[in-house]
Write a protein that holds these residues in place. Structure first.
Motif, mmCIF file in Angstrom:
data_model
loop_
_atom_site.group_PDB
_atom_site.id
_atom_site.type_symbol
_atom_site.label_atom_id
_atom_site.label_comp_id
_atom_site.label_asym_id
_atom_site.label_seq_id
_atom_site.Cartn_x
_atom_site.Cartn_y
_atom_site.Cartn_z
ATOM 1 N N ALA A 1 0.823 -1.213 0.000
ATOM 2 C CA ALA A 1 0.000 0.000 0.000
ATOM 3 C C ALA A 1 0.858 1.265 0.000
ATOM 4 O O ALA A 1 0.599 2.212 0.734
ATOM 5 C CB ALA A 1 -0.963 0.000 1.191
ATOM 6 N N VAL A 2 1.871 1.286 -0.835
ATOM 7 C CA VAL A 2 2.776 2.438 -0.885
ATOM 8 C C VAL A 2 2.057 3.621 -1.542
ATOM 9 O O VAL A 2 1.402 3.470 -2.573
ATOM 10 C CB VAL A 2 4.049 2.086 -1.676
ATOM 11 C CG1 VAL A 2 5.014 3.268 -1.690
ATOM 12 C CG2 VAL A 2 4.723 0.846 -1.090
ATOM 13 N N HIS A 3 2.173 4.787 -0.928
ATOM 14 C CA HIS A 3 1.575 5.986 -1.518
ATOM 15 C C HIS A 3 2.354 7.214 -1.077
ATOM 16 O O HIS A 3 3.010 7.210 -0.030
ATOM 17 C CB HIS A 3 0.097 6.125 -1.155
ATOM 18 C CG HIS A 3 -0.200 6.115 0.316
ATOM 19 N ND1 HIS A 3 -0.095 4.981 1.092
ATOM 20 C CD2 HIS A 3 -0.611 7.094 1.158
ATOM 21 C CE1 HIS A 3 -0.430 5.252 2.341
ATOM 22 N NE2 HIS A 3 -0.734 6.539 2.413
ATOM 23 N N ILE A 4 2.312 8.249 -1.916
ATOM 24 C CA ILE A 4 3.064 9.466 -1.632
ATOM 25 C C ILE A 4 2.114 10.658 -1.616
ATOM 26 O O ILE A 4 1.035 10.632 -2.205
ATOM 27 C CB ILE A 4 4.186 9.694 -2.666
ATOM 28 C CG1 ILE A 4 3.607 9.954 -4.057
ATOM 29 C CG2 ILE A 4 5.132 8.508 -2.700
ATOM 30 C CD1 ILE A 4 4.661 10.304 -5.108
ATOM 31 N N SER A 5 2.529 11.712 -0.933
ATOM 32 C CA SER A 5 1.715 12.935 -0.864
ATOM 33 C C SER A 5 2.632 14.138 -0.707
ATOM 34 O O SER A 5 3.797 14.017 -0.323
ATOM 35 C CB SER A 5 0.710 12.869 0.291
ATOM 36 O OG SER A 5 1.377 12.719 1.536
ATOM 37 N N LEU A 6 2.074 15.297 -1.001
ATOM 38 C CA LEU A 6 2.823 16.547 -0.908
ATOM 39 C C LEU A 6 2.960 16.987 0.541
ATOM 40 O O LEU A 6 2.156 16.620 1.398
ATOM 41 C CB LEU A 6 2.119 17.633 -1.716
ATOM 42 C CG LEU A 6 1.907 17.348 -3.209
ATOM 43 C CD1 LEU A 6 1.054 18.438 -3.836
ATOM 44 C CD2 LEU A 6 3.241 17.225 -3.929
ATOM 45 N N THR A 7 3.970 17.797 0.789
ATOM 46 C CA THR A 7 4.159 18.402 2.102
ATOM 47 C C THR A 7 3.997 19.909 1.949
ATOM 48 O O THR A 7 3.568 20.405 0.907
ATOM 49 C CB THR A 7 5.558 18.081 2.659
ATOM 50 O OG1 THR A 7 6.534 18.811 1.910
ATOM 51 C CG2 THR A 7 5.853 16.594 2.562
ATOM 52 N N GLU B 1 9.499 -2.779 -4.301
ATOM 53 C CA GLU B 1 9.943 -2.585 -5.674
ATOM 54 C C GLU B 1 10.378 -1.144 -5.909
ATOM 55 O O GLU B 1 10.046 -0.233 -5.145
ATOM 56 C CB GLU B 1 8.821 -2.962 -6.647
ATOM 57 C CG GLU B 1 7.590 -2.086 -6.517
ATOM 58 C CD GLU B 1 6.488 -2.514 -7.460
ATOM 59 O OE1 GLU B 1 5.503 -1.772 -7.579
ATOM 60 O OE2 GLU B 1 6.615 -3.586 -8.077
ATOM 61 N N TYR B 2 11.122 -0.933 -6.988
ATOM 62 C CA TYR B 2 11.548 0.405 -7.378
ATOM 63 C C TYR B 2 10.382 1.145 -8.018
ATOM 64 O O TYR B 2 9.635 0.582 -8.822
ATOM 65 C CB TYR B 2 12.707 0.331 -8.369
ATOM 66 C CG TYR B 2 13.947 -0.319 -7.803
ATOM 67 C CD1 TYR B 2 14.775 0.363 -6.925
ATOM 68 C CD2 TYR B 2 14.286 -1.626 -8.147
ATOM 69 C CE1 TYR B 2 15.907 -0.232 -6.401
ATOM 70 C CE2 TYR B 2 15.421 -2.236 -7.640
ATOM 71 C CZ TYR B 2 16.226 -1.533 -6.764
ATOM 72 O OH TYR B 2 17.339 -2.131 -6.241
ATOM 73 N N ILE B 3 10.263 2.421 -7.684
ATOM 74 C CA ILE B 3 9.152 3.233 -8.185
ATOM 75 C C ILE B 3 9.700 4.571 -8.673
ATOM 76 O O ILE B 3 10.486 5.208 -7.969
ATOM 77 C CB ILE B 3 8.096 3.459 -7.086
ATOM 78 C CG1 ILE B 3 7.550 2.117 -6.584
ATOM 79 C CG2 ILE B 3 6.953 4.336 -7.607
ATOM 80 C CD1 ILE B 3 6.670 2.229 -5.361
ATOM 81 N N GLU B 4 9.294 4.962 -9.845
ATOM 82 C CA GLU B 4 9.702 6.251 -10.395
ATOM 83 C C GLU B 4 8.685 7.331 -10.036
ATOM 84 O O GLU B 4 7.472 7.101 -10.102
ATOM 85 C CB GLU B 4 9.813 6.189 -11.916
ATOM 86 C CG GLU B 4 11.011 5.433 -12.426
ATOM 87 C CD GLU B 4 11.154 5.576 -13.936
ATOM 88 O OE1 GLU B 4 10.629 6.571 -14.500
ATOM 89 O OE2 GLU B 4 11.777 4.700 -14.547
ATOM 90 N N ILE B 5 9.183 8.505 -9.671
ATOM 91 C CA ILE B 5 8.308 9.644 -9.390
ATOM 92 C C ILE B 5 8.946 10.909 -9.958
ATOM 93 O O ILE B 5 10.126 10.927 -10.304
ATOM 94 C CB ILE B 5 8.082 9.840 -7.874
ATOM 95 C CG1 ILE B 5 9.426 10.080 -7.145
ATOM 96 C CG2 ILE B 5 7.332 8.667 -7.266
ATOM 97 C CD1 ILE B 5 9.275 10.487 -5.697
ATOM 98 N N ARG C 1 3.092 6.603 -7.299
ATOM 99 C CA ARG C 1 3.837 7.330 -8.336
ATOM 100 C C ARG C 1 3.485 8.811 -8.392
ATOM 101 O O ARG C 1 4.329 9.638 -8.757
ATOM 102 C CB ARG C 1 3.543 6.699 -9.701
ATOM 103 C CG ARG C 1 3.951 5.258 -9.839
ATOM 104 C CD ARG C 1 3.273 4.604 -11.025
ATOM 105 N NE ARG C 1 3.458 5.371 -12.257
ATOM 106 C CZ ARG C 1 2.697 5.219 -13.338
ATOM 107 N NH1 ARG C 1 1.685 4.364 -13.323
ATOM 108 N NH2 ARG C 1 2.932 5.931 -14.418
ATOM 109 N N ILE C 2 2.236 9.149 -8.072
ATOM 110 C CA ILE C 2 1.746 10.516 -8.197
ATOM 111 C C ILE C 2 1.260 10.982 -6.824
ATOM 112 O O ILE C 2 0.502 10.250 -6.161
ATOM 113 C CB ILE C 2 0.583 10.604 -9.214
ATOM 114 C CG1 ILE C 2 0.990 9.953 -10.541
ATOM 115 C CG2 ILE C 2 0.175 12.046 -9.414
ATOM 116 C CD1 ILE C 2 2.104 10.650 -11.273
ATOM 117 N N PRO C 3 1.656 12.171 -6.369
ATOM 118 C CA PRO C 3 1.153 12.646 -5.071
ATOM 119 C C PRO C 3 -0.366 12.599 -5.013
ATOM 120 O O PRO C 3 -1.051 13.148 -5.884
ATOM 121 C CB PRO C 3 1.671 14.091 -5.021
ATOM 122 C CG PRO C 3 2.883 14.088 -5.881
ATOM 123 C CD PRO C 3 2.583 13.133 -7.002
ATOM 124 N N THR C 4 -0.882 11.918 -4.004
ATOM 125 C CA THR C 4 -2.324 11.717 -3.855
ATOM 126 C C THR C 4 -2.785 12.441 -2.602
ATOM 127 O O THR C 4 -2.396 12.096 -1.489
ATOM 128 C CB THR C 4 -2.646 10.212 -3.785
ATOM 129 O OG1 THR C 4 -2.206 9.583 -5.000
ATOM 130 C CG2 THR C 4 -4.138 9.988 -3.618
#
Length: 552
Positions: A112-118, A213-217, A308-311
């Motif tokens: 459940a990897v996810h990214i977001s803005l700060t 795994e490797y993830i591009e952002i 991959r995309i800030p959510t």
């Protein structure tokens, strides 16, 4: 719409000031009572699936899935190798040299990897979950400079049934509460803006690190970013593009989870293969209503794009609303459970949604540190300033959320971020005949509409109603071209659509669509021109409109 006006707006980044509520041009009448300007586009989900028994639809979907799974299992051999572009040799740094150590089926590695803005464009949040306890780590390197690897660690948390607002949640036979494991958050700093990176998340347990795994952002575009001109190329590059949706859900056998959310996830994953800078999910994400298993399934479902995309997320009623708190604890937003917002005019519009009271939501997602955690906050990308609000909390004059909104709007530098977008789950304007829900929209307008008008907010995005709706531009005090924003409802993220609803007559609704699942795509070209597209499954654009502004 007058194409000359659009071409003029696209060719000039800044124009002279006029009313922020200037109409964007001609708009299409809505469906249903408002007419249908694109009958050739209207292939009704409601008419196709509304008459098929749910069990038959589910069984048919399962048969198709099993057939596809059987065929692909024989044709596609498993691979645990690094993608070719990262398969370096000899003296390559560890991040880009080793085979990935985690198979997709490995239960103890990052999920459940996810990214977001700060609050800064040079930093991001990376979050993930694991079944085992350990130290969360992230390893990251610029894609064009793989020798410069950096490693960051972070914090871990979890929650129990007793943390939520309904007592004895674990004894509720309809939920069968299971602890969510470890939920990890790592803040990665000192990044270059608008730059490609490769990262992987891992968990250190004292016996080495189990990597994902490797993830591009690509990191965020800073406030004020304008794309460079492309020489003799006559095409105009957008400054920023983001997607917006609400009311998604995941296939879970409940009334809110019939599987369409997975189809919308595939749509989003396809769209982000083009240029998309962020994804905004405006409430009612998983419809877990207390079930950890459904939350886990949802987080896994969105991982293909959210990693991959800030959510960025807003809270909805299904993440927060509760009625049985006794004041013995605080909910996820820090409010005592006997002080949650239940105004008399809300009636049954604020009711119990499984007693989560924002706890799983706040534990699983992160936000910029400029408001109230994940419940209200703001962020900037390129030419747009976005404010996330909670329609589930008190926003009356003098409340904490109202003061935040007032201060945030007052502090925007419109020469850097000329576009202002406000997002909240429940819409301020809608056309469906639901008396209680309409009363909530009217009350929100009474409290904050004047602020939005005063500060020339351009666009308000919402969900809650499971349909697509757009208002006229400049909407303020129920009048079009009156200096207010344009309002759009995109509650089409996957929860069952509002088929065959009744609409009350009004003059401000310009488009209503109850037939398509899909997302909103917002493309900002410069300070003067914004294009909104409603993109349905299959990447079909079923509605679009321009907002044109004149600035000084």
């Amino acid at each position: 719409m007058d194409t000359d006006n659009i071409e003029e707006a696209l060719s000039e980044p800044l124009l002279s000031e006029s009313s922020a509520g200037q109409p964007s041009g001609e708009v299409s009448p809505a469906y249903s009572e408002f007419g249908d300007t694109h009958p050739e586009r209207r292939e009704s989900i409601c008419s196709i699936f509304g008459k098929i028994p749910t069990i038959a639809y589910i069984l048919a979907s399962m048969v198709i899935f099993i057939i596809v799974l059987f065929l692909t299992a024989g044709l596609l051999p498993p691979s645990t190798q690094i993608p070719q572009e990262y398969n370096y040799t000899n003296n390559t740094p560890p991040l880009l040299m080793h085979q990935k150590l985690l198979n997709d089926t490995e239960p103890s590695g990052p999920k459940a990897v996810h990214i977001s803005l700060t609050e800064s464009p040079t930093a991001i949040h990376i979050q993930f979950s694991t079944t085992n306890i350990g130290k969360p780590v992230v390893e990251i390197a610029a894609k064009d400079n793989p020798s410069d690897t950096k490693k960051y660690d972070g914090e871990s948390t979890t929650y129990q049934a007793s943390d939520m607002c309904v007592k004895n949640q674990s004894a509720d036979s309809t939920k069968n509460f299971v602890p969510p494991g470890q939920l990890h958050t790592i803040k990665v700093t000192d990044l270059k803006v608008n730059t490609e990176y490769v990262y992987r998340a891992g968990i250190s347990t004292g016996q080495g690190i189990r990597w994902g795994e490797y993830i591009e952002i690509r990191t965020s575009k800073p406030a004020g970013f304008i794309p460079p001109k492309s020489g003799n190329n006559s095409s105009i590059k957008p400054a920023i593009t983001f997607l917006a949706l609400a009311d998604q859900g995941v296939a879970n056998g409940t009334k809110h989870g019939d599987g369409a959310g997975q189809n919308v996830t595939r749509l989003i994953t396809s769209l982000v293969n083009h240029t998309v800078d962020s994804i905004h999910i405006i409430g009612d994400l998983s419809y877990a209503d207390g079930s950890t298993q459904i939350w886990d399934k949802y987080m896994d479902m969105i991982e293909p794009f959210a990693s991959r995309i800030p959510t960025m997320v807003a809270v909805g009623n299904h993440e927060y609303d509760y009625t049985r708190g006794d004041g013995s604890k605080k909910d996820g937003s820090g409010i005592k459970t006997n002080e949650t917002f239940h105004p008399s005019w809300g009636g049954s519009g604020f009711h119990d949604e499984g007693g989560e009271c924002g706890v799983p939501f706040a534990k699983r997602f992160a936000a910029p540190n400029n408001g109230n955690s994940i419940f209200w906050y703001s962020f900037e990308q390129s030419l747009v300033h976005t404010i996330m609000l909670s329609s589930e909390h008190n926003m009356t004059r003098g409340s904490a959320q109202y003061k935040f909104l007032e201060a945030d709007l007052s502090g925007i530098n419109r020469t850097i971020t000329p576009w202002v977008v406000v997002e909240l789950h429940r819409p301020m304007y809608n056309s469906e005949k639901y008396a209680t829900q309409d009363a909530i929209g009217i009350a929100m307008r009474y409290e904050i509409e004047e602020l939005l008008h005063l500060h020339h907010v351009d666009l308000v995005l919402s969900g809650h109603y499971h349909a697509y709706l757009r208002s006229c531009d400049g909407l303020y005090q129920e009048k079009c071209s009156n200096g207010g924003p344009q309002h759009v409802t995109v509650g089409t993220g996957g929860a069952p659509l509002d088929c065959d609803v009744q609409l009350f007559p009004n003059h401000y609704t310009k488009k209503f669509d109850e037939d398509h699942f899909g997302v909103g795509r917002v493309t900002i070209y410069n300070a003067s021109a914004l294009l909104f597209e409603f993109v349905a499954l299959g990447e079909e654009v079923v509605d679009d409109f321009w907002i044109l502004r004149q600035r000084n």
